[in-house]
Design a protein around this motif. Structure first.
Motif, PDB file in Angstrom:
ATOM      1  N   UNK A 111       0.919  -1.054  -0.013  1.00  0.00           N
ATOM      2  CA  UNK A 111      -0.038  -0.282  -0.020  1.00  0.00           C
ATOM      3  C   UNK A 111       1.006   1.093  -0.120  1.00  0.00           C
ATOM      4  N   UNK A 143     -14.813   1.139  14.313  1.00  0.00           N
ATOM      5  CA  UNK A 143     -16.211   1.539  14.111  1.00  0.00           C
ATOM      6  C   UNK A 143     -16.179   3.008  14.742  1.00  0.00           C
ATOM      7  N   UNK A 154     -13.363   4.008   6.449  1.00  0.00           N
ATOM      8  CA  UNK A 154     -12.954   2.416   6.692  1.00  0.00           C
ATOM      9  C   UNK A 154     -11.696   2.031   6.699  1.00  0.00           C
ATOM     10  N   UNK A 155     -11.264   1.409   7.988  1.00  0.00           N
ATOM     11  CA  UNK A 155      -9.848   0.947   8.019  1.00  0.00           C
ATOM     12  C   UNK A 155      -9.820  -0.364   7.400  1.00  0.00           C
ATOM     13  N   UNK A 156      -8.687  -0.337   6.464  1.00  0.00           N
ATOM     14  CA  UNK A 156      -8.701  -1.854   5.824  1.00  0.00           C
ATOM     15  C   UNK A 156      -8.389  -2.992   6.537  1.00  0.00           C
ATOM     16  N   UNK A 157      -9.031  -4.210   6.210  1.00  0.00           N
ATOM     17  CA  UNK A 157      -8.691  -5.344   7.181  1.00  0.00           C
ATOM     18  C   UNK A 157      -7.407  -5.480   7.723  1.00  0.00           C
ATOM     19  N   UNK A 201     -21.257  -5.710  12.088  1.00  0.00           N
ATOM     20  CA  UNK A 201     -20.531  -4.558  11.650  1.00  0.00           C
ATOM     21  C   UNK A 201     -19.652  -4.444  10.699  1.00  0.00           C
ATOM     22  N   UNK A 202     -19.159  -5.630  10.273  1.00  0.00           N
ATOM     23  CA  UNK A 202     -18.266  -5.641   9.111  1.00  0.00           C
ATOM     24  C   UNK A 202     -19.071  -5.894   7.666  1.00  0.00           C
ATOM     25  N   UNK A 203     -20.117  -6.024   8.049  1.00  0.00           N
ATOM     26  CA  UNK A 203     -21.249  -6.403   6.885  1.00  0.00           C
ATOM     27  C   UNK A 203     -20.976  -7.629   6.045  1.00  0.00           C
ATOM     28  N   UNK A 204     -20.183  -8.421   6.827  1.00  0.00           N
ATOM     29  CA  UNK A 204     -19.988  -9.741   6.312  1.00  0.00           C
ATOM     30  C   UNK A 204     -21.373 -10.662   6.151  1.00  0.00           C
ATOM     31  N   UNK A 206     -14.290 -14.790   0.762  1.00  0.00           N
ATOM     32  CA  UNK A 206     -15.422 -14.114   1.260  1.00  0.00           C
ATOM     33  C   UNK A 206     -15.054 -13.060   2.317  1.00  0.00           C
ATOM     34  N   UNK A 207     -13.765 -12.860   2.336  1.00  0.00           N
ATOM     35  CA  UNK A 207     -13.063 -11.577   3.098  1.00  0.00           C
ATOM     36  C   UNK A 207     -13.385 -11.720   4.580  1.00  0.00           C
ATOM     37  N   UNK A 265     -14.201  -8.312  12.449  1.00  0.00           N
ATOM     38  CA  UNK A 265     -13.677  -7.491  13.556  1.00  0.00           C
ATOM     39  C   UNK A 265     -13.612  -8.306  14.775  1.00  0.00           C
TER      40      UNK A 265
END
Ligand code: SF4
Ligand code: SF4
Lengths: 449, 334
Positions: free
Chosen positions: A161, A248, A257-260, A385-388, A408-409, A414
């Motif tokens: 990055x 969050x 949004x903080x990258x994973x 909250x991670x919308x998974x 699927x990330x 979190x």
């Protein structure tokens, strides 16, 4: 209306008004068990040996990397032994066993009123030497908050990055991540004198270019405004878990949004809990090393909740005895909050710098966790909250299709435990995800090993 | 260090208290008003049918659990009883007992357990059982008794009892207009034991939503869809097509809206997915009712078809937290 429905399923709110409780000091037990691994990163190297006399505040373990901090003797006494013992956060680590003498007394300090003229490097160094850490399952060091480049495991997510952007927002949060935990709220009410200076110190350390925010609960607005005294803009946030998680908090305050797996620094934000900020201030200004923790003792086996000030290395048994909590009905003893805390196998487990809460539970009403079918009710999908899609992820984990969960990330998870909290099937969701991450050698949240 | 006999496991160490049993029991409770209306309208026959269905469901579930070597304790969660109950509420009160047993058996064995039990079936097992009955004995399960306490007016009196939808299909909209919307909504129309008891079903549905057993999105989407698509047809030619209100209160529409469509396993689980699912079910219901031959089971057929598309509705979801922008499309594919 919708809000109240949400409350039915998710009554997880930050503890309120625990900060008004009196805080009593737990008397020193006969033996203190001070772990040399109270942080992520490497175990500290012991600099004392069996038979040595130690003074309160004397360094007994040297930090070996920037993810860790020095360990100090909490009391005068004699080192009886250095042995390997189970660590409250998993695995084994070396423990300095100190036979204590006499009463608890305050540690010797080496004040430095001129600390603001020091360079950031010197300040960070001194904070590390004073053993200041955040609390939680894998307490990040001050270095890893303000200088992730020094911490290899935090850097993995940054590889490939762009370099870290400058910090334009500093968030000092007085909101505790989990329900029951109340240490940061306590700081606002009880140690408000130190708040402005602590914020100033954090501004200096983070080299913040933009705004500084003090996040607090609505119940503490007045106190927070008084305490911040213009050093920071006070923002009220809801104390509803999991919105209180650091990731969050950043998202809700800045929209970023903080990258994973990355630290908040990667989006130009520094987040620090208020307790840590004040501890860091005390380290550089007054030269007080971190040798005790303010611990909230709560749970359905403890009525009413209490707050105590305990030396690091005090076994849970002594703390419970001091709080007049009978041991017999306790079926589960958790270090840390009731959601992500670690359950302990023994009352003899000593507290470390990560432990800000001891939850004692009777566990009589709970349906036991089991590998039940997912009935696809969608509650976890709604509240993640991670919308998974925790329902699909957990099925893949259950049947060990680990490739699929990477696609699927799962790294975005979190590990907040909300999916397990609301699952009507009582599936061991968090266990599935933690196990899968371990198997796939993916970065974990809150894991010291 | 000695173990103190404490439980060691992974968090969360507290739980919200929801359970499968709570979900199922609440749905059964929500059906009580509908059952009461059924008993009022059809007398002891309704009680007999319900008893047969629930008993058969439990027995079939028990046998299947034994055959599949699963713990029989799963019976206690009430999902089998709920399946039997839902199925029998759609049948005529005087249907022979063996038809009920076959239907419930088809629901539990073919619709539910052969796919792996609760949570694993792709189609709503209740509808599967009902479709099997419809294909096998259409005459028996579409022969409605005349409900007690119902005033018959005009020509309908001289005809065999038929659902309002059948009357609309066979004799045109004007004919069906003689049934007042309010009467139909209160349950005064020929049909299954509990599946036409409009008001009672709404009470049950609101109870379920308030208790957070089902989410509001599917019912709201469904009802909105009925009004939108029914309204479009009605606006085109009111003499040819019935009004959306008629569609809503007649037949099993409300039963499907609150009890069959939002069934957990066979409905999507994202917010917009659920709303769209409801809308699509409603659109299909109206289309089948207006143009199809099986007008009587239109809402159920619509749900059955839409069950197939649930994985696609599940894709309508917000992007994952913290994923870089460019891989958001990739996330949607996953
Ligand atoms: S623990 Fe569950 S709810 Fe929390 S982020 Fe991970 S998948 Fe989502
Ligand atoms: S909450 Fe539990 S039962 Fe419901 S969808 Fe998620 S994993 Fe499945």
């Amino acid at each position: 209306m919708l809000n109240s429905l949400y409350e039915i399923l998710m009554p997880l709110r930050a503890a309120k008004n625990l900060d008004k409780l009196p805080v009593n000091a737990v008397p020193a037990p006969e033996f203190l068990y001070v772990h040399l691994k109270q942080h992520e990163g490497a175990e500290a190297a012991p600099v004392v040996k069996a038979g040595d006399e130690v003074k309160a505040g004397q360094t007994i373990g040297w930090a070996m990397d920037f993810m860790s901090a020095d360990v100090h003797a909490p009391m005068d006494g004699k080192v009886v032994d250095i042995e390997r013992q189970p660590n409250p956060y998993g695995g084994f680590s070396s423990v300095v066993v100190i036979k204590t003498e006499g009463k608890r007394k305050s540690v010797e300090s080496t004040p430095d009123p001129d600390y603001l003229s020091k360079t950031n490097g010197e300040l960070l160094h001194r904070i590390r030497r004073m053993g200041v850490m955040c609390e939680g399952p894998a307490p990040p060091s001050i270095h890893s908050i303000f200088n992730p480049y020094m911490c290899p495991s935090r850097l993995v997510a940054h590889v490939g990055r762009d370099p870290l952007p400058p910090v334009d927002t500093l968030i000092v949060t007085a909101i505790d991540e989990e329900p029951i935990v109340s240490i940061n709220q306590y700081m606002i009410t009880r140690q408000s004198n130190d708040v402005p200076e602590a914020i100033k110190l954090m501004k200096k350390l983070s080299v913040v270019t933009g705004r500084t925010v003090l996040a607090c609960l609505d119940t503490q607005k007045k106190e927070a405004e008084k305490a911040a005294s213009g050093e920071a803009e006070v923002r009220i946030m809801s104390g509803r878990y999991p919105g209180t998680l650091r990731e969050l908090t950043v998202w809700r305050l800045t929209g970023r949004e903080i990258p994973a797996g990355a630290s908040p620094m990667s989006v130009g934000v520094a987040v620090i809990p208020l307790r840590t900020a004040i501890a860091a201030l005390k380290a550089v200004r007054d030269g007080i090393p971190q040798t005790s923790m303010i611990v909230t003792v709560a749970g359905d086996a403890v009525t009413p909740p209490q707050m105590v000030d305990a030396l690091i290395g005090t076994p849970a048994r002594d703390i419970l005895k001091f709080c007049d909590v009978p041991e017999a009905p306790i079926k589960k003893l958790v270090f840390g909050g009731p959601i992500r805390g670690k359950s302990q196998f023994s009352f003899d487990m000593p507290i470390t710098k990560g432990v800000n809460t001891i939850v004692a539970l009777k566990v009589d009403k709970l349906v036991p966790i089991a590998e039940n079918n997912c009935i696809n009710c969608g509650a976890c999908v709604e509240f993640c909250p991670a919308r998974l899609q925790p329902n699909m992820l957990s099925r893949h984990c259950q049947f060990r299709v680990f490739d699929e969960i990477v696609k699927k990330h799962i790294t975005a998870c979190l590990e907040c435990g909300v999916c397990g909290y609301i699952c009507p099937s009582r599936r061991p969701m968090l266990q599935y995800f933690q196990n899968a991450k371990q198997q796939m050698k993916l970065p974990r949240k809150g894991n010291m090993l | 260090m000695k173990s103190s006999g404490l439980i060691v496991d992974v968090g969360p160490h507290i739980h919200g208290g929801n359970s499968i049993a709570r979900t199922m029991h609440n749905q059964i409770i929500a059906l009580i008003p509908a059952i009461a209306v059924g008993v009022y309208m059809f007398g002891a026959g309704a009680i007999r049918a319900i008893a047969v269905a629930v008993a058969a469901a439990v027995v079939f579930e028990y046998l299947m659990l034994r055959a599949l070597k699963k713990p029989a304790s799963a019976l206690a969660d009430g999902s089998a009883a709920l399946t039997g109950l839902l199925l029998v509420l759609m049948l005529p009160a005087d249907v022979p007992w063996w038809v009920i047993v076959v239907g419930v058996g088809a629901s539990i064995v073919i619709g539910k357990m052969l796919f792996g039990g609760l949570g694993a079936y792709p189609f709503n097992p209740v509808i599967v059982g009902w479709v099997i009955l419809l294909l096998s004995w259409p005459g028996l399960i579409n022969k409605w008794p005349r409900p007690n306490h119902m005033q018959w007016g005009g020509i309908a009196e001289s005809l065999p009892a038929q659902t309002t939808i059948e009357i609309m299909k066979r004799y045109g909209v004007q004919m069906s207009d003689q049934f007042s919307i309010l009467d139909s909504f209160l349950g005064f129309q020929p049909g299954g034991i509990g599946s036409v008891a409009g008001l009672a079903l709404v009470i049950g549905g609101v109870f379920l939503i308030a208790r957070n057993i089902i989410s509001w999105q599917v019912p709201v989407g469904f009802i909105a869809g009925i009004f939108i698509f029914g309204g479009i047809y009605h606006a085109v030619d009111p003499t040819m097509y019935a009004s959306p209100l008629f569609h809503l209160v007649s037949g099993t529409t409300l039963f499907c809206i609150f009890f069959l469509a939002p069934e957990h396993t066979t409905s999507p689980n994202t917010k917009w997915g659920k709303i769209l699912f409801g809308l699509c079910c409603a659109a299909l219901t109206i289309v089948i009712r207006t143009h199809g031959t099986h007008a009587n089971g239109s809402a159920r057929f619509a749900i059955l078809l839409m069950n197939l598309l649930v994985p696609f509705f599940d894709r309508i979801r917000p992007p994952i937290l913290g994923l870089p922008k460019k891989s958001k499309e990739a996330a949607a594919d996953a």
